[in-house]
Motif scaffolding. Structure first.
Motif, short mmCIF file in Angstrom:
data_model
loop_
_atom_site.label_atom_id
_atom_site.label_comp_id
_atom_site.label_asym_id
_atom_site.label_seq_id
_atom_site.Cartn_x
_atom_site.Cartn_y
_atom_site.Cartn_z
N THR A 74 -16.48 14.49 -26.64
CA THR A 74 -15.64 13.90 -27.68
C THR A 74 -15.13 12.57 -27.16
O THR A 74 -15.12 12.31 -25.96
N GLY A 75 -14.69 11.75 -28.08
CA GLY A 75 -14.19 10.46 -27.66
C GLY A 75 -13.54 9.71 -28.79
O GLY A 75 -13.41 10.21 -29.91
N SER A 76 -13.13 8.50 -28.49
CA SER A 76 -12.55 7.64 -29.50
C SER A 76 -13.13 6.23 -29.32
O SER A 76 -13.55 5.85 -28.24
N ALA A 77 -13.16 5.53 -30.42
CA ALA A 77 -13.68 4.17 -30.42
C ALA A 77 -12.71 3.27 -31.16
O ALA A 77 -11.99 3.73 -32.05
N VAL A 78 -12.68 2.01 -30.79
CA VAL A 78 -11.88 1.02 -31.49
C VAL A 78 -12.83 0.24 -32.38
O VAL A 78 -13.78 -0.39 -31.90
N VAL A 79 -12.58 0.30 -33.68
CA VAL A 79 -13.44 -0.35 -34.67
C VAL A 79 -12.76 -1.62 -35.16
O VAL A 79 -11.58 -1.60 -35.52
N LEU A 80 -13.50 -2.72 -35.14
CA LEU A 80 -13.01 -3.97 -35.70
C LEU A 80 -13.51 -4.09 -37.12
O LEU A 80 -14.72 -4.12 -37.37
#
Length: 123
Positions: A74-80
């Motif tokens: 699992t993880g997280s991403a920063v979306v622009l």
């Protein structure tokens, strides 16, 4: 005659050098594998989150938990967004990029991005 003797002196230290080289090689392969997985996840998330939108989103950063060879991470991403907003998105990765990986983004995360795009254009 002893193969480790040279001019009457015993040769030592070859095992230590080999061990250090082996450790550095394994560490380099692991870091390279993590980089490859991260790039694949970035590309997959960009494609998945840009689906059905008029403008393409960009992934700024990806962070995952677990080991490289884990079957599920699992993880997280920063979306622009196209308006320049930075939106965090949580995802899960099943499998690995070599044998085939599946990226799942929570439904509410995709909806939240769509609403930001919609209301961002109405302002």
């Amino acid at each position: 005659m002893d193969a480790t003797r040279l001019n009457g002196q015993r040769s030592t230290g070859g095992g230590l050098v080999g061990t250090v080289v082996a450790v550095l090689l394994v560490a380099g392969l692991y870091v390279g594998g993590e980089w490859f997985v991260t790039q694949d996840v970035k590309a997959g998330l960009t494609e998945l989150l840009s689906e059905g939108r008029s403008q393409q989103v960009e992934i700024a950063a990806v962070g995952m938990d677990g080991w490289l060879l884990s079957g599920r991470r699992t993880g997280s991403a920063v979306v622009l967004t196209p308006t320049g907003e930075r939106v965090p998105v949580e995802f899960s990765l099943t499998g690995n990029p070599v044998t085939g990986a599946t990226i799942d983004v929570k439904g509410e995360e995709r909806l939240r991005l769509m609403l930001r795009e919609l209301f961002g254009t109405l302002r």
